[in-house]
Design an enzyme around this catalytic site. Structure first.
Site, PDB file in Angstrom:
ATOM      1  N   LYS A 182       5.135  -4.437  13.646  1.00  0.00           N
ATOM      2  CA  LYS A 182       6.089  -5.268  14.388  1.00  0.00           C
ATOM      3  C   LYS A 182       5.468  -6.640  14.515  1.00  0.00           C
ATOM      4  CE  LYS A 182       9.992  -3.544  15.206  1.00  0.00           C
ATOM      5  NZ  LYS A 182      10.119  -3.364  13.760  1.00  0.00           N
ATOM      6  N   GLU A 200       4.217  -0.063   5.317  1.00  0.00           N
ATOM      7  CA  GLU A 200       4.019   0.596   6.622  1.00  0.00           C
ATOM      8  C   GLU A 200       3.834   2.102   6.496  1.00  0.00           C
ATOM      9  OE1 GLU A 200       6.111   0.841  11.073  1.00  0.00           O
ATOM     10  OE2 GLU A 200       6.996  -0.396   9.502  1.00  0.00           O
ATOM     11  N   PRO A 220       0.788  -1.237   0.000  1.00  0.00           N
ATOM     12  CA  PRO A 220       0.000   0.000   0.000  1.00  0.00           C
ATOM     13  C   PRO A 220       0.818   1.284   0.000  1.00  0.00           C
ATOM     14  CG  PRO A 220      -0.112  -1.082   2.136  1.00  0.00           C
ATOM     15  CD  PRO A 220       0.553  -2.041   1.219  1.00  0.00           C
ATOM     16  N   PHE A 221       2.112   1.213   0.379  1.00  0.00           N
ATOM     17  CA  PHE A 221       2.936   2.421   0.396  1.00  0.00           C
ATOM     18  C   PHE A 221       4.120   2.282  -0.555  1.00  0.00           C
ATOM     19  CE2 PHE A 221       0.594   2.245   4.356  1.00  0.00           C
ATOM     20  CZ  PHE A 221      -0.036   3.481   4.320  1.00  0.00           C
ATOM     21  N   SER A 222       3.832   1.657  -1.686  1.00  0.00           N
ATOM     22  CA  SER A 222       4.815   1.503  -2.748  1.00  0.00           C
ATOM     23  C   SER A 222       5.154   2.862  -3.344  1.00  0.00           C
ATOM     24  CB  SER A 222       4.238   0.583  -3.826  1.00  0.00           C
ATOM     25  OG  SER A 222       4.961   0.687  -5.027  1.00  0.00           O
TER      26      SER A 222
END
Length: 429
Positions: free
Chosen positions: A246, A230, A212-214
């Site tokens: 984590k 993340e 999702p945070f590519s």
């Protein structure tokens, strides 16, 4: 700047054309959610692509970068401003130092105001540019080069397994003495004199590990290929959101095995304790910017599945104090607690002592400031760096150590996190 709306039957094809077009500029970036919008209520777009520079900001010795960035944002109100913050900006925020050289050559920070901004939601394309129609036509005329990615080079570990276990042992002694109760130990893999095509590598990495945070980010000779799952910190109106990761488990070979892996992760006391420690750290960091009694743990220990691994993710939110500059909350929480340990400052001192190379942008953050005052920044993990001039690639992997940690297990977890990039480079883990 003008904005025009367009429609495409094949968004994947258009995105590839747009990124290939953008890569012709000295500076460009692409934030790609890979379809995670349905699971992420805080995301503003499916894809955001920026190209060309109206104005840009690099660090200089004369003035702290965060001070310069505040002025830069003020000079460009109501603009999209993408950029990144390297891990070693910690030295500006606390009395810390870095003893390792920056061999990869990535600047400690960079932000720019783009000439062209393309936002994609579903099949709708919004182009913000002086000549949006011309930009759309230029992109559509690009012939996509879909050559299979190939890599030529020898990947080496900066830290041998023996050196990793020595560092592990020393850090565990600090934990048992009470100097820290969690620390993130990372190691670098690198290759020099490589043959490397960054765009082809980014698309292949996105296929192997869609996250999702590519992000793909180009700054002159530096290319950053990020497959991060993340979120470090986002702001939506007055709401601050942090989602530390984590806890990691491998995927199973069958649906039944995969569910067993999820169940074991959900019940793993070591992974749970790691996550809860970082949740407490993030809560503490957020209180510095939060309205009284507004810090909330919205989700604790959620199990999320990605292409390569299962992860434990928690979501912490807070209502930001009125009157703060957008950078104030970032400064109060940077770098991400999931990549340091706790207590944070002690952990960062020990990281610099026992790791064998500079983290650079790894464990820092890539993201954007939006025209409405919101922002969204990731944690730079699962990321490959390429310096075109040096012909050098680099990536880091790491994991959290607590009192219950075992050296061999932690080393194998590092290799598991490196799996997507090693697979991209043609190596089996």
């Amino acid at each position: 700047m003008l904005t025009a709306e367009y429609f495409s039957e094949n968004i994947q094809q258009f995105t590839k054309q747009a990124l290939q077009w953008a890569s012709l500029f000295n500076s460009a970036c692409c934030f790609h959610s890979h379809g995670s919008n349905t699971q992420d209520p805080y995301r503003k777009f499916d894809i955001l692509l920026a190209a060309g520079v109206t104005d840009e900001l690099f660090p200089t010795p004369e003035q702290p970068f965060f001070t310069k960035l505040k002025h830069f944002i003020a000079q460009h109100p109501h603009q999209w401003i993408p950029g990144f913050l390297a891990y070693d900006l910690k030295n500006e925020l606390e009395t810390l130092q870095t003893n390792h050289p920056n061999e990869q050559g990535i600047p400690d920070a960079y932000f720019f105001v783009p000439k062209h901004l393309i936002q994609i939601n579903g099949n709708q394309i919004s182009i913000n540019s002086n000549e949006p129609a011309a930009v759309f036509q230029q992109i559509q005329s690009i012939a996509v080069i879909d050559n299979p990615f190939s890599f030529s080079g020898k990947v080496q570990a900066k830290m041998t397994k023996k050196a990793y276990k020595y560092a592990f042992k020393q850090l565990l002694e600090h934990i048992h003495r009470g100097d820290i109760y969690e620390v993130n130990l990372c190691q670098e893999f690198f290759a020099e004199q490589v043959s490397f095509s960054p765009l082809e590598a980014y698309w292949q990495l996105s296929t192997i590990s869609p996250t999702p945070f590519s992000c793909y980010f180009k700054v002159y000779e530096n290319h950053l290929l990020c497959a991060s799952p993340e979120r470090f910190l986002a702001k939506r109106q007055q709401l601050l959101i942090s989602q530390p990761i984590k806890g990691t488990a491998a995927r199973g070979n069958t649906p039944e095995e995969d569910q067993q892996c999820r169940d074991r992760l959900r019940a793993n006391q070591k992974e749970i304790s790691e996550n809860i420690m970082i949740v407490d750290l993030v809560r503490n960091d957020l209180t510095r910017s939060a309205q009284p009694a507004s810090v909330r743990v919205n989700e604790l220990l959620g199990v999320y599945t990605f292409q390569q691994v299962h992860q434990l993710i928690s979501t912490i939110t807070a209502q930001e104090k009125p009157g703060l500059h957008p950078l104030d909350s970032i400064q109060a929480t940077f770098p991400a607690g999931s990549m340091t340990g706790a207590p944070k400052i002690n952990a960062m001192k020990l990281i610099d002592t026992f790791e064998s190379s500079s983290r650079g942008l790894y464990a820092g953050s890539i993201g954007y400031f939006a025209p409405d005052g919101d922002y969204d920044f990731n944690v730079v993990i699962r990321t490959l760096f390429f310096n075109e001039q040096k012909k050098r690639i680099s990536f880091h992997v790491g994991g959290a150590l607590t009192a219950e940690a075992q050296a061999e297990e932690e080393y194998q977890e590092c290799l598991l996190k490196a799996k997507a990039i090693m697979e991209l480079l043609g190596f089996k883990v």
